[in-house]
Motif scaffolding. Structure first.
Motif, short mmCIF file in Angstrom:
data_model
loop_
_atom_site.label_atom_id
_atom_site.label_comp_id
_atom_site.label_asym_id
_atom_site.label_seq_id
_atom_site.Cartn_x
_atom_site.Cartn_y
_atom_site.Cartn_z
N SER A 41 -4.94 4.67 -0.23
CA SER A 41 -5.15 3.41 -0.94
C SER A 41 -5.67 2.34 0.01
O SER A 41 -5.40 2.36 1.20
N LEU A 87 0.87 -1.17 0.00
CA LEU A 87 0.00 0.00 0.00
C LEU A 87 0.90 1.22 0.00
O LEU A 87 1.59 1.47 0.97
N VAL A 88 0.89 1.96 -1.10
CA VAL A 88 1.77 3.12 -1.17
C VAL A 88 1.03 4.39 -0.77
O VAL A 88 1.50 5.19 0.02
N GLY A 89 -0.17 4.56 -1.30
CA GLY A 89 -0.89 5.81 -1.08
C GLY A 89 -1.50 5.91 0.30
O GLY A 89 -1.83 4.92 0.92
N GLU A 90 -1.63 7.16 0.72
CA GLU A 90 -2.28 7.43 2.00
C GLU A 90 -3.72 6.94 1.97
O GLU A 90 -4.26 6.50 2.97
N VAL A 129 -7.73 -3.47 4.38
CA VAL A 129 -6.70 -2.62 4.95
C VAL A 129 -6.81 -1.24 4.32
O VAL A 129 -6.66 -1.10 3.12
N GLN A 130 -7.05 -0.23 5.12
CA GLN A 130 -7.26 1.10 4.58
C GLN A 130 -6.20 2.08 5.02
O GLN A 130 -6.34 3.27 4.85
N ASN A 131 -5.17 1.58 5.68
CA ASN A 131 -4.10 2.48 6.10
C ASN A 131 -2.78 1.89 5.66
O ASN A 131 -2.52 0.71 5.87
N ASN A 132 -1.93 2.72 5.06
CA ASN A 132 -0.73 2.15 4.46
C ASN A 132 0.39 1.86 5.45
O ASN A 132 1.43 1.36 5.09
#
Lengths: 358, 467
Positions: free
Chosen positions: A269, A264-267, B396-399
């Motif tokens: 995403s 997950l790269v984006g804030e 999962v919504q937080n990187n």
């Protein structure tokens, strides 16, 4: 065992199990109903579910197949490159040692809900190598500003494959998208000793909402599957990745593995990996794994300490993450897509912001 | 580990129905009158009656779940929703409990265990709690350990404040059913800073045919307090199916630690559709330890809602499915604050056509930074007729989150068996040893008596089923 037959294509019926699994629908309903989550004012989840239902509520596959232009192709011990446009489909029969490169591009199209479908039959005792590059990049490339994508636009692509006795198929797939996409891969291992090695790599950016599903069903004895999914989820894109391995009671001594690794790269995403296993036989070896993480800070620090700019270091790490699959591409293709990927990575506002953070 | 005759006898006794007199038995099926009768019988405040009626309305509106195991054989009109046993409610002494009922609990070893290893114990028979006692030293520290019906009378404010806050009646159909007809259960309140080193225990027994048991357990553990609560469940074997739709709500306050252990060994004709959930505040730790063995169909997903920073939850469970059993179990974790961590460890064994399923959901909220989560599922399949499924969902919504999931499915390897048999161990015993080793990580988290019982039950189930 009942023989498996691919239905005739001319008048197709519902061939693809589109839409999410019933248990998932159950979960979503459970979540989306006014329950504890909404009591806690967590509106985001509900919003996400509503948005994702946009992709899961598709019932148009028969329409697509009816209207699609079909290419029929038979390969025996040969190599070929083909390219498909949006709305085109292909029926391919593969024999012996063959390799096929398929490029599916849906660039710059402004039409809604178009699809490309591939139906593939691999005959007995074959050894096939497949490379599929699927690009769904909306917006004008020459336009320097970021493409404006309307949420309704989505494209669907499907691959259905039937693998015969003692055949081995390596499937390498690269999937680049910045707009709503639905991708289905459905592989049936029919015969004794059928083998499939699907490697899926994807890179999503923009506001893309992606619903990705790869299914492998084992019917034959001694069949083998090893699925690898690697995804980079960038900017505000959100991705559902379902891997589904089913071992039927007839598939003795089968091995089924799957591994999903997502970054997950984006804030903003969002990743939703759903790796499923259904096992109806105990003479099997099966496992699955899934990880979700960010770019490893320590590795990044190490690279920076060697004098590499943060920006470059991130780009390097992301390319290397995809390299097990990118590495399978050769020559011009490899250069082209690595170059493309690098440009996308560099242009990505999120990564730029990440680099400037500290 | 072999099964002795006496052990087999205990199981036979547990499965055997016993005749009991009732003070009241509601007619089969669920009507508004039944709900009103329960409420009137218990002399409940008005808000509780309203809650029940509201839940009944929701129950009638909600559809049956269209995922998971089939519930088509469950006839909700054929269930008795409320049965009052012919016994004094809440006896403080085992001598006051009628001989017949006491015998059941004696067989289960509850009075013996209470003397030796527990800080307090409760026993529910059908819809009512027949025995409840807490050792005096804990009463003095302000710990409340009561039957839920009594708690509603004696501490109405606390119950009103916390009741139905973790599991709302709108969650799903069976939660709504539960709130409409709930009866009995446990209420525990542990005041600030109090640590109860010995576990508190409750044992639930459904004795009648076509019975529905709907106990409500509400646990509130205040700041920096500590509690270990154990639940055991069983029911005899009848031809008609019975239903268990209990509910467990746990509030873990700042810095508190709660361990909830349960071994559910309902009979094969029981539908065990339980809802368990915990709200965890800052630095709180919630531990779920569960064994699911008996029932025909189980749908049980204990959930932890991590609301406070640095909170933590552990889920450890084992499911065992034999002939005609469908164990659909898992865990849910919602991470909604910074630095939350959780682990889920799920083990399952399926044999003789049994189906085990791990079904879980893990959610990391968009504002929850640095969440870490590790899921491990291991399934052991003893034969070719059985089925084992894994359906995890991760959202999962937080990187900054680090989430891993791992699952393996397989059988006992011939090599392991060969090794043990070459050392002179009979094959059957060798298989049992390997199975014991497989479930050991779960068993060792249980208190001794339960660990022994779990091992015994597994040995009993597997006896004669191995070729």
């Amino acid at each position: 065992m009942r023989p498996l037959v691919i239905p005739q294509i001319k008048k197709p019926t519902m061939m693809y199990g589109l839409g999410v699994l019933s248990h998932l629908i159950g979960y979503e309903r459970e979540l989306s109903e006014k329950n504890i989550m909404s009591d806690m004012k967590d509106k985001e989840l509900q919003k996400l579910l509503e948005e994702n239902s946009l992709l899961s509520g598709l019932a148009i596959e028969s329409e697509i197949l009816n209207s699609a232009k079909f290419t029929e192709l038979t390969l025996t011990n040969e190599e070929k490159n083909i390219s498909l446009e949006e709305g085109e489909s292909a029926i391919i029969t593969l024999n012996g040692r063959s390799s096929l490169n398929i490029a599916i591009a849906t660039k710059n199209s402004n039409d809604n809900k178009k699809a490309a479908a591939i139906i593939m039959r691999v005959k007995d005792n074959s050894d096939v190598e497949l490379k599929i590059i699927y690009e769904n990049r909306k917006g004008n490339e020459s336009d320097e500003t970021k493409p404006q994508i309307s949420v309704e636009q989505e494209s669907i692509s499907m691959l259905k494959m039937l693998i015969g006795e003692n055949s081995k198929v390596t499937l390498n797939e690269l999937f680049i998208t910045n707009s709503n996409s639905l991708r289905r891969t459905n592989i049936t291992l029919k015969g004794n000793g059928s083998k499939i090695y699907p490697n899926h790599a994807y890179f999503t950016y923009g506001n893309a909402k992606v619903d990705f599903k790869s299914e492998v069903t084992h019917y034959g004895e001694n069949s083998e599957s090893d699925m690898k999914v690697k995804g980079i989820i960038n900017e505000s894109s959100s991705v559902i990745t379902q891997g589904h391995v089913t071992i039927k009671p007839s598939a003795f001594n089968s091995n089924g593995y799957q591994q999903e690794d997502l970054i997950l790269v984006g804030e903003k995403s969002i990743a939703r990996p759903i790796p499923n296993l259904e096992i109806g036989n105990n003479e099997v070896k099966c496992s699955h794994g899934a990880t979700v993480s960010n770019i490893d800070e320590e590795t990044l620090f190490y690279l920076q300490s060697r004098g590499i700019r943060k920006h470059d270091a991130i780009s390097l790490l992301l390319s290397s993450f995809l390299s097990p699959i990118m590495g399978l591409f050769t020559g011009e293709e490899k250069e082209k897509y690595q170059h493309d990927l690098k440009i996308i990575i560099e242009e990505s506002g999120e990564i730029g912001a990440l680099a400037q953070e500290k | 580990m072999t099964v002795s005759d006496s052990e087999r006898k205990i199981q036979e006794m547990l499965d055997a129905p016993s005749t009991q007199k009732f003070r009241f038995r509601a007619p089969d099926g669920l009507t508004i009158d039944t709900v009103k009768h329960i409420s009137k019988d218990k002399n409940e405040p008005e808000w509780m009656l309203n809650k029940r009626l509201q839940a009944l309305k929701t129950f009638l509106q909600k559809p049956m779940p269209d995922w998971g195991p089939s519930l088509k054989d469950l006839n909700l009109d054929n269930i008795t929703y409320y049965i009052k046993p012919d016994a004094k409610q809440n006896s403080k002494n085992w001598d006051e409990v009628p001989e017949e009922i006491k015998k059941v609990y004696d067989r289960l070893g509850i009075p013996k265990a209470e003397q030796k290893a527990l800080a307090g114990a409760g026993a529910q028979f059908e819809s009512e709690v027949v025995y409840h006692s807490l050792k005096k030293e804990w009463e003095d520290t302000g710990v409340i350990f009561l039957d839920m019906d009594v708690a509603l009378k004696e501490y109405p404010e606390i119950v009103k404040e916390y009741f139905s806050k973790v599991v709302p009646h709108t969650l799903h159909k069976f939660a709504a059913l539960h709130y409409a007809v709930w009866s009995g259960g446990t209420f525990i309140y542990v005041p600030k800073g109090v640590r109860v080193p010995l576990p508190l225990q409750a044992y639930f027994r459904m004795n009648s045919m076509k019975m529905g048991q709907f106990e409500h357990t509400l646990i509130i553990v205040e700041e920096d307090a500590e509690l270990h609560y154990i639940e055991g469940c069983s029911a005899p074997q009848y031809n008609d199916s019975s239903l268990h739709a209990g509910c467990v709500e746990i509030h873990v306050k700042k810095g508190a630690r709660v361990r909830y252990s349960s071994v559910e060994n309902w009979s094969r004709n029981t539908y065990n559709l339980n809802t368990k959930s915990a709200l965890v505040d800052e630095r709180g730790i919630m531990e779920w330890v569960g064994g699911n063995l008996g029932s025909g169909v189980t749908m049980l997903y204990p959930s932890s809602i991590l609301l406070g920073n640095n909170s933590k939850s552990d889920h450890i469970s084992i499911a065992f499915a034999s002939k005609s059993q469908n164990q659909d179990v898992g865990a849910k974790v919602y991470m909604l604050a910074d630095n939350c961590s959780a682990t889920i460890k799920s083990k399952s064994i399926s044999l003789e056509g049994g189906i085990t399923t791990y079904r879980g959901i893990v959610k990391v909220g968009s504002k929850a930074k640095n969440a870490t989560l590790n899921v491990e599922c291991d399934a052991l399949m003893m034969d070719n007729k059985s089925e084992s499924n894994t359906y995890p969902i991760m959202d999962v919504q937080n990187n900054s989150a680090t989430i891993t999931h791992e699952a393996t499915v397989g059988k006992i390897s011939d090599e392991q068996i060969f090794y043990l048999t070459s050392r002179g161990i009979p094959k059957e015993q060798a298989v049992q040893m390997i199975v014991s080793g497989f479930i050991e990580p779960v068993v060792k988290e249980l208190p001794l008596e339960y660990a022994v019982e779990l091992n015994r039950l597994v040995a009993l189930e597997m006896e004669g089923s191995l070729g």
